[in-house]
Design an enzyme around this catalytic site. Structure first.
Site, PDB file in Angstrom:
ATOM      1  NE  ARG A   6      -4.809  -1.561  -4.338  1.00 38.35           N
ATOM      2  CZ  ARG A   6      -4.194  -1.806  -2.935  1.00 38.35           C
ATOM      3  NH1 ARG A   6      -3.825  -0.926  -2.175  1.00 38.35           N
ATOM      4  NH2 ARG A   6      -4.427  -3.042  -2.270  1.00 38.35           N
ATOM      5  CG  ASP A  62      -2.180  -1.046   1.400  1.00 38.90           C
ATOM      6  OD1 ASP A  62      -2.280  -1.465   0.033  1.00 38.90           O
ATOM      7  OD2 ASP A  62      -2.928  -0.906   2.348  1.00 38.90           O
TER       8      ASP A  62
HETATM    9  P1  FDA Z   1     -14.748   9.110  -4.080  1.00 40.07           P
HETATM   10  O1  FDA Z   1     -14.277   9.261  -2.795  1.00 40.07           O
HETATM   11  O2  FDA Z   1     -15.181  10.211  -5.147  1.00 40.07           O
HETATM   12  O3  FDA Z   1     -15.980   8.051  -4.066  1.00 40.07           O
HETATM   13  C1  FDA Z   1     -16.893   7.855  -5.145  1.00 40.07           C
HETATM   14  C2  FDA Z   1     -18.137   7.338  -4.800  1.00 40.07           C
HETATM   15  O4  FDA Z   1     -18.040   5.967  -3.831  1.00 40.07           O
HETATM   16  C3  FDA Z   1     -18.677   8.338  -3.774  1.00 40.07           C
HETATM   17  O5  FDA Z   1     -19.482   9.320  -4.198  1.00 40.07           O
HETATM   18  C4  FDA Z   1     -19.739   7.313  -2.791  1.00 40.07           C
HETATM   19  O6  FDA Z   1     -20.845   7.227  -3.275  1.00 40.07           O
HETATM   20  C5  FDA Z   1     -18.853   6.185  -2.763  1.00 40.07           C
HETATM   21  N1  FDA Z   1     -18.272   5.760  -1.428  1.00 40.07           N
HETATM   22  C6  FDA Z   1     -16.798   6.215  -1.603  1.00 40.07           C
HETATM   23  N2  FDA Z   1     -16.358   6.062  -0.154  1.00 40.07           N
HETATM   24  C7  FDA Z   1     -17.407   5.559   0.480  1.00 40.07           C
HETATM   25  C8  FDA Z   1     -17.698   5.051   1.757  1.00 40.07           C
HETATM   26  N3  FDA Z   1     -16.729   5.141   2.567  1.00 40.07           N
HETATM   27  N4  FDA Z   1     -18.839   4.592   2.139  1.00 40.07           N
HETATM   28  C9  FDA Z   1     -19.842   4.723   1.409  1.00 40.07           C
HETATM   29  N5  FDA Z   1     -19.731   5.091   0.042  1.00 40.07           N
HETATM   30  C10 FDA Z   1     -18.568   5.573  -0.342  1.00 40.07           C
HETATM   31  N6  FDA Z   1      -5.515   5.405  -0.853  1.00 40.07           N
HETATM   32  C11 FDA Z   1      -3.999   5.556  -0.643  1.00 40.07           C
HETATM   33  O7  FDA Z   1      -3.826   6.710  -0.364  1.00 40.07           O
HETATM   34  N7  FDA Z   1      -3.074   4.383  -0.634  1.00 40.07           N
HETATM   35  C12 FDA Z   1      -3.538   3.088  -0.879  1.00 40.07           C
HETATM   36  O8  FDA Z   1      -2.736   2.341  -0.866  1.00 40.07           O
HETATM   37  C13 FDA Z   1      -5.094   2.880  -1.035  1.00 40.07           C
HETATM   38  N8  FDA Z   1      -5.336   1.690  -1.565  1.00 40.07           N
HETATM   39  C14 FDA Z   1      -6.684   1.438  -1.799  1.00 40.07           C
HETATM   40  C15 FDA Z   1      -6.812   0.103  -2.168  1.00 40.07           C
HETATM   41  C16 FDA Z   1      -8.496  -0.086  -2.677  1.00 40.07           C
HETATM   42  C17 FDA Z   1      -8.667  -1.435  -3.198  1.00 40.07           C
HETATM   43  C18 FDA Z   1      -9.193   1.255  -2.879  1.00 40.07           C
HETATM   44  C19 FDA Z   1     -10.756   0.990  -3.365  1.00 40.07           C
HETATM   45  C20 FDA Z   1      -8.853   2.435  -2.478  1.00 40.07           C
HETATM   46  C21 FDA Z   1      -7.473   2.640  -1.845  1.00 40.07           C
HETATM   47  N9  FDA Z   1      -7.316   3.809  -1.388  1.00 40.07           N
HETATM   48  C22 FDA Z   1      -5.701   3.865  -1.073  1.00 40.07           C
HETATM   49  C23 FDA Z   1      -8.138   4.856  -1.164  1.00 40.07           C
HETATM   50  C24 FDA Z   1      -8.335   5.677  -2.447  1.00 40.07           C
HETATM   51  O9  FDA Z   1      -7.352   6.472  -2.410  1.00 40.07           O
HETATM   52  C25 FDA Z   1      -9.556   6.714  -2.337  1.00 40.07           C
HETATM   53  O10 FDA Z   1      -9.430   7.476  -1.201  1.00 40.07           O
HETATM   54  C26 FDA Z   1     -10.868   5.982  -2.039  1.00 40.07           C
HETATM   55  O11 FDA Z   1     -10.981   4.842  -2.836  1.00 40.07           O
HETATM   56  C27 FDA Z   1     -11.975   6.959  -2.414  1.00 40.07           C
HETATM   57  O12 FDA Z   1     -11.831   7.403  -3.668  1.00 40.07           O
HETATM   58  P2  FDA Z   1     -12.720   6.913  -5.156  1.00 40.07           P
HETATM   59  O13 FDA Z   1     -12.119   7.119  -6.139  1.00 40.07           O
HETATM   60  O14 FDA Z   1     -13.489   5.715  -4.602  1.00 40.07           O
HETATM   61  O15 FDA Z   1     -13.771   8.218  -5.137  1.00 40.07           O
END
Ligand code: FDA
Length: 299
Positions: free
Chosen positions: A176, A125
């Protein structure tokens, strides 16, 4: 974020742990390794892969880092013994990065070695920007030492990520790609939602065109749709990428992605350190205020 959600973020530290626990249940598999194995079995039955994550970070004692390493090695044994479809994600600061990068390297190496002995994979990560360089150094040192069963994470919000991706593609890295979750300074990171999305898709294109295996880690429809369009346009094989989502988030969309024939991996966190992880997830959740209210009033 709504006014109510902003209010809940402010008062989250004083909300009783039991209430946070009730709301957070959906984001964590449980406290024990057995809990996590059970959740992975359920996901596997639904056609999804997993990456298991023993919660914890910022370890300050060598003995603690060693214990975390031993526990992560035990996760791999449990994956083998239970024949479940999962790899493991690790955080450098839970394995001693803040104490000494050599200790961290040795711990990650032992984990990668165990994974290799059972043909499995370790995802390192990416934590906050103070650790980016050291994390990539450890990854590259392991690759140089002959290990190929590991990958890194690139955060689309960081300005440096374009240069990192350019180098990682040349090295044939398994990456990733995510937006990034830490609160970084505008001097080093994009803060604007649109800029982060644009950079995500730009980096994804570089990675796919360069032949890297990509974990597309997002719940954002704009990015999921954009990724699917790109995959179609470039004619990328289904074996060159996977979508990745966090346990408990956007399960309907998750099911649709699987039904459409894409590979999908769910990040399955577990462990005693569930509280810090859960509050982070709750702060991101647009429906958090409602969940907290429900947990307080609906027993
Ligand atoms: P965004 O935050 O805009 O979310 C899109 C939509 O998803 C929201 O509008 C909502 O509908 C829904 N949603 C998001 N979070 C939710 C919640 N908690 N509960 C309910 N609904 C929710 N970051 C990092 O810095 N280092 C890392 O190693 C990782 N590793 C990682 C692994 C995996 C498998 C994932 C999915 C994510 C990470 N992340 C991470 C976190 C990533 O950087 C990011 O902060 C989150 O995925 C949120 O960003 P989104 O792209 O999902 O968009």
């Amino acid at each position: 974020m709504s006014v109510l959600n902003k209010f809940v973020v402010t008062v989250l530290p004083v909300i009783p742990k039991a209430v946070v626990g009730q709301v957070a249940k959906r984001y964590i598999a449980g406290v024990t390794l057995q809990d996590a194995v059970r959740v992975v079995q359920e996901l596997n039955q639904k056609g999804m892969m997993a990456t298991m994550d023993l919660l914890g970070e910022d370890v300050t004692q060598v003995s603690e880092a060693t214990a975390v390493k031993d526990n992560i090695v035990a996760i791999f044994r449990a994956i083998r013994d239970n024949s479940i479809g999962s790899n493991v994600s690790v955080k450098p600061t839970q394995l001693g990065l803040k104490i000494d990068s050599e200790i961290c390297y040795q711990n990650i190496r032992a984990i990668v070695e165990q994974a290799r002995s059972q043909s499995n994979f370790v995802r390192i990560d990416m934590e906050d920007a103070s650790t980016t360089e050291q994390t990539l150094d450890i990854y590259r040192r392991l690759r140089k030492d002959g290990y190929t069963n590991l990958g890194v994470v690139v955060q689309a919000y960081l300005h440096r990520s374009e240069a990192d991706v350019t180098a990682l593609v040349k090295e044939g890295a398994n990456v990733r790609l995510c937006k990034g979750i830490y609160d970084e300074s505008p001097a080093i990171a994009f803060k604007d939602r649109r800029q982060i999305r644009d950079n995500f898709l730009k980096l994804l294109r570089f990675l796919l065109e360069g032949g890297s295996y990509v974990g597309i880690a997002t719940h954002d429809d704009f990015l999921i749709d954009g990724a699917m369009e790109l995959i179609g346009k470039l004619g990328v094989k289904p074996t060159q990428y996977e979508f990745q989502m966090l346990l408990g988030v956007r399960e309907n969309r998750r099911d649709q992605i699987v039904q459409a024939g894409h590979r999908l991996r769910v990040y399955v966190p577990y462990g005693e350190q569930w509280y810090a992880y859960s509050t982070r997830r709750l702060k991101e959740n647009p429906h958090m205020a409602w969940y907290i209210t429900k947990a307080i009033f609906v027993r």
